[in-house]
Design an enzyme around this catalytic site. Sequence first.
Site, PDB file in Angstrom:
ATOM      1  N   ASN A   6      74.286  79.759  17.570  1.00  0.00           N
ATOM      2  CA  ASN A   6      73.189  80.627  18.016  1.00  0.00           C
ATOM      3  C   ASN A   6      73.322  81.979  17.304  1.00  0.00           C
ATOM      4  O   ASN A   6      74.341  82.666  17.442  1.00  0.00           O
ATOM      5  CB  ASN A   6      73.296  80.783  19.541  1.00  0.00           C
ATOM      6  CG  ASN A   6      72.208  81.679  20.113  1.00  0.00           C
ATOM      7  OD1 ASN A   6      71.900  82.716  19.542  1.00  0.00           O
ATOM      8  ND2 ASN A   6      71.659  81.297  21.241  1.00  0.00           N
ATOM      9  N   HIS A   9      72.593  87.164  18.163  1.00  0.00           N
ATOM     10  CA  HIS A   9      73.239  88.482  18.213  1.00  0.00           C
ATOM     11  C   HIS A   9      73.495  89.077  16.835  1.00  0.00           C
ATOM     12  O   HIS A   9      73.872  90.247  16.732  1.00  0.00           O
ATOM     13  CB  HIS A   9      74.472  88.434  19.104  1.00  0.00           C
ATOM     14  CG  HIS A   9      74.063  88.127  20.514  1.00  0.00           C
ATOM     15  ND1 HIS A   9      73.136  88.899  21.196  1.00  0.00           N
ATOM     16  CD2 HIS A   9      74.366  87.093  21.342  1.00  0.00           C
ATOM     17  CE1 HIS A   9      72.919  88.374  22.387  1.00  0.00           C
ATOM     18  NE2 HIS A   9      73.639  87.279  22.495  1.00  0.00           N
ATOM     19  N   HIS A  42      66.834  82.207  20.025  1.00  0.00           N
ATOM     20  CA  HIS A  42      66.030  82.383  21.241  1.00  0.00           C
ATOM     21  C   HIS A  42      64.982  83.448  20.960  1.00  0.00           C
ATOM     22  O   HIS A  42      65.312  84.621  20.777  1.00  0.00           O
ATOM     23  CB  HIS A  42      66.968  82.820  22.373  1.00  0.00           C
ATOM     24  CG  HIS A  42      66.311  82.966  23.707  1.00  0.00           C
ATOM     25  ND1 HIS A  42      67.009  83.227  24.849  1.00  0.00           N
ATOM     26  CD2 HIS A  42      65.008  82.881  24.091  1.00  0.00           C
ATOM     27  CE1 HIS A  42      66.180  83.303  25.882  1.00  0.00           C
ATOM     28  NE2 HIS A  42      64.951  83.112  25.436  1.00  0.00           N
ATOM     29  N   ARG A  44      62.712  85.619  22.502  1.00  0.00           N
ATOM     30  CA  ARG A  44      62.397  86.135  23.843  1.00  0.00           C
ATOM     31  C   ARG A  44      61.038  86.787  23.847  1.00  0.00           C
ATOM     32  O   ARG A  44      60.583  87.318  22.833  1.00  0.00           O
ATOM     33  CB  ARG A  44      63.464  87.160  24.263  1.00  0.00           C
ATOM     34  CG  ARG A  44      64.856  86.574  24.420  1.00  0.00           C
ATOM     35  CD  ARG A  44      65.801  87.640  24.965  1.00  0.00           C
ATOM     36  NE  ARG A  44      65.453  87.960  26.320  1.00  0.00           N
ATOM     37  CZ  ARG A  44      66.116  87.519  27.391  1.00  0.00           C
ATOM     38  NH1 ARG A  44      67.162  86.744  27.267  1.00  0.00           N
ATOM     39  NH2 ARG A  44      65.717  87.857  28.604  1.00  0.00           N
ATOM     40  N   ARG A  48      63.681  91.174  21.879  1.00  0.00           N
ATOM     41  CA  ARG A  48      64.779  92.158  21.791  1.00  0.00           C
ATOM     42  C   ARG A  48      65.733  91.866  20.637  1.00  0.00           C
ATOM     43  O   ARG A  48      66.438  92.740  20.181  1.00  0.00           O
ATOM     44  CB  ARG A  48      65.533  92.257  23.106  1.00  0.00           C
ATOM     45  CG  ARG A  48      66.366  91.040  23.430  1.00  0.00           C
ATOM     46  CD  ARG A  48      67.306  91.318  24.583  1.00  0.00           C
ATOM     47  NE  ARG A  48      66.626  91.405  25.849  1.00  0.00           N
ATOM     48  CZ  ARG A  48      67.199  91.057  27.007  1.00  0.00           C
ATOM     49  NH1 ARG A  48      68.459  90.639  27.032  1.00  0.00           N
ATOM     50  NH2 ARG A  48      66.553  91.130  28.125  1.00  0.00           N
ATOM     51  N   GLU A  69      65.095  78.169  21.276  1.00  0.00           N
ATOM     52  CA  GLU A  69      65.199  78.424  22.722  1.00  0.00           C
ATOM     53  C   GLU A  69      64.035  79.291  23.134  1.00  0.00           C
ATOM     54  O   GLU A  69      63.750  80.298  22.470  1.00  0.00           O
ATOM     55  CB  GLU A  69      66.465  79.233  23.005  1.00  0.00           C
ATOM     56  CG  GLU A  69      67.610  78.453  23.503  1.00  0.00           C
ATOM     57  CD  GLU A  69      68.779  79.399  23.745  1.00  0.00           C
ATOM     58  OE1 GLU A  69      68.579  80.495  24.276  1.00  0.00           O
ATOM     59  OE2 GLU A  69      69.878  79.015  23.349  1.00  0.00           O
ATOM     60  N   THR A 100      70.578  84.865  29.382  1.00  0.00           N
ATOM     61  CA  THR A 100      70.063  83.851  30.301  1.00  0.00           C
ATOM     62  C   THR A 100      71.027  83.685  31.472  1.00  0.00           C
ATOM     63  O   THR A 100      72.210  83.432  31.271  1.00  0.00           O
ATOM     64  CB  THR A 100      69.905  82.500  29.556  1.00  0.00           C
ATOM     65  OG1 THR A 100      69.308  82.755  28.295  1.00  0.00           O
ATOM     66  CG2 THR A 100      69.050  81.540  30.343  1.00  0.00           C
ATOM     67  N   GLU A 150      70.632  70.545  28.395  1.00  0.00           N
ATOM     68  CA  GLU A 150      71.757  71.406  28.031  1.00  0.00           C
ATOM     69  C   GLU A 150      72.332  71.954  29.330  1.00  0.00           C
ATOM     70  O   GLU A 150      71.645  72.655  30.081  1.00  0.00           O
ATOM     71  CB  GLU A 150      71.312  72.551  27.115  1.00  0.00           C
ATOM     72  CG  GLU A 150      72.496  73.446  26.732  1.00  0.00           C
ATOM     73  CD  GLU A 150      72.185  74.458  25.647  1.00  0.00           C
ATOM     74  OE1 GLU A 150      71.371  74.148  24.753  1.00  0.00           O
ATOM     75  OE2 GLU A 150      72.757  75.556  25.695  1.00  0.00           O
ATOM     76  N   HIS A 189      76.643  78.291  26.818  1.00  0.00           N
ATOM     77  CA  HIS A 189      76.658  79.610  27.456  1.00  0.00           C
ATOM     78  C   HIS A 189      78.081  80.048  27.793  1.00  0.00           C
ATOM     79  O   HIS A 189      78.756  79.408  28.583  1.00  0.00           O
ATOM     80  CB  HIS A 189      75.798  79.676  28.726  1.00  0.00           C
ATOM     81  CG  HIS A 189      75.317  81.074  28.948  1.00  0.00           C
ATOM     82  ND1 HIS A 189      74.088  81.524  28.555  1.00  0.00           N
ATOM     83  CD2 HIS A 189      75.946  82.155  29.444  1.00  0.00           C
ATOM     84  CE1 HIS A 189      73.967  82.795  28.836  1.00  0.00           C
ATOM     85  NE2 HIS A 189      75.088  83.209  29.368  1.00  0.00           N
TER      86      HIS A 189
HETATM   87  N1  PXP Z   1      72.436  77.943  25.369  1.00  0.00           N
HETATM   88  C1  PXP Z   1      71.435  78.626  25.970  1.00  0.00           C
HETATM   89  C2  PXP Z   1      70.335  77.827  26.593  1.00  0.00           C
HETATM   90  C3  PXP Z   1      71.397  80.029  25.998  1.00  0.00           C
HETATM   91  O1  PXP Z   1      70.397  80.671  26.610  1.00  0.00           O
HETATM   92  C4  PXP Z   1      72.438  80.729  25.347  1.00  0.00           C
HETATM   93  C5  PXP Z   1      72.393  82.214  25.307  1.00  0.00           C
HETATM   94  O2  PXP Z   1      71.311  82.616  24.501  1.00  0.00           O
HETATM   95  C6  PXP Z   1      73.441  79.985  24.716  1.00  0.00           C
HETATM   96  C7  PXP Z   1      73.444  78.599  24.760  1.00  0.00           C
HETATM   97  C8  PXP Z   1      74.565  80.652  23.991  1.00  0.00           C
HETATM   98  O3  PXP Z   1      75.323  81.400  24.887  1.00  0.00           O
HETATM   99  P1  PXP Z   1      76.434  82.376  24.335  1.00  0.00           P
HETATM  100  O4  PXP Z   1      75.742  83.413  23.508  1.00  0.00           O
HETATM  101  O5  PXP Z   1      77.057  82.927  25.576  1.00  0.00           O
HETATM  102  O6  PXP Z   1      77.381  81.550  23.514  1.00  0.00           O
END
Ligand code: PXP
Length: 239
Positions: A6, A9, A42, A44, A48, A69, A100, A150, A189
Amino acid sequence: MKLGVNVDHVATLRQMRGTIYPDPLDAAIIAARAGAHGITAHLREDRRHIQDEDIYRLKSLQPLPLNLEMANVPEIVDFALEINPNEVCLVPEKRQELTTEGGLDVVGQYEQLCPTVDQLLQAGIEVSLFVDPDTVTLEACRQMGVSVVELHTGSYCDADVNEQPGWLEKLIMGAQTAHELGLQVNAGHGITTDNIGGILCVPHLAMLNIGHSLVSRAVFLGMQGAVEEMLSAMAEYQG
Ligand code: PXP
């Protein structure tokens, strides 16, 4: 087991200063080179971190399947149908949250989710629902016609050591139930190299989606090093 990276960030860092760097597309290309199996971003409602343009570029300019996402809101659903990502993961979204905070209320929002899921599936997009590992929710996912869930691992990953066994037990039971219902089981997550050993006790996992800890490790190791480190940890705990 596959690793989905992901890249949200990377965009967070960019948006903090309004620069054009660091670029989530670069992160995705390096993650692919390091052996990752998928890219997640994601989009949003408040934009952001990831921007619409990032999604266009992530869909067409890097080699891995894109998992978009998103919340179930008409504007973003239309965008997904235009972009045609390989997969959409529907997540709950609150404006004020840092990230999330929990799984989708699939039972409570069944009527609102069904038409979106149908539209996406008819467009040939694989649909996954981000859910807490409880049986009634998983049965509703099956009934809705998705083939992937998921499991929300945040409660386990963020719990203190005394509470972790209870959350892990719930994840194990949820994964078992999802598998028996014929659903592919992904998870994500809060996963880090420190807690991955516990996560990998959960059976039937097909893919882990990991963001924040990978981007954090990339500050010190580079994205290539961070992805390789996570892949080695996954391999080690899988024996
Ligand atoms: N899966 C989903 C559905 C999420 O919303 C997130 C956070 O955006 C993640 C995985 C990844 O989580 P993390 O950034 O804590 O690894």
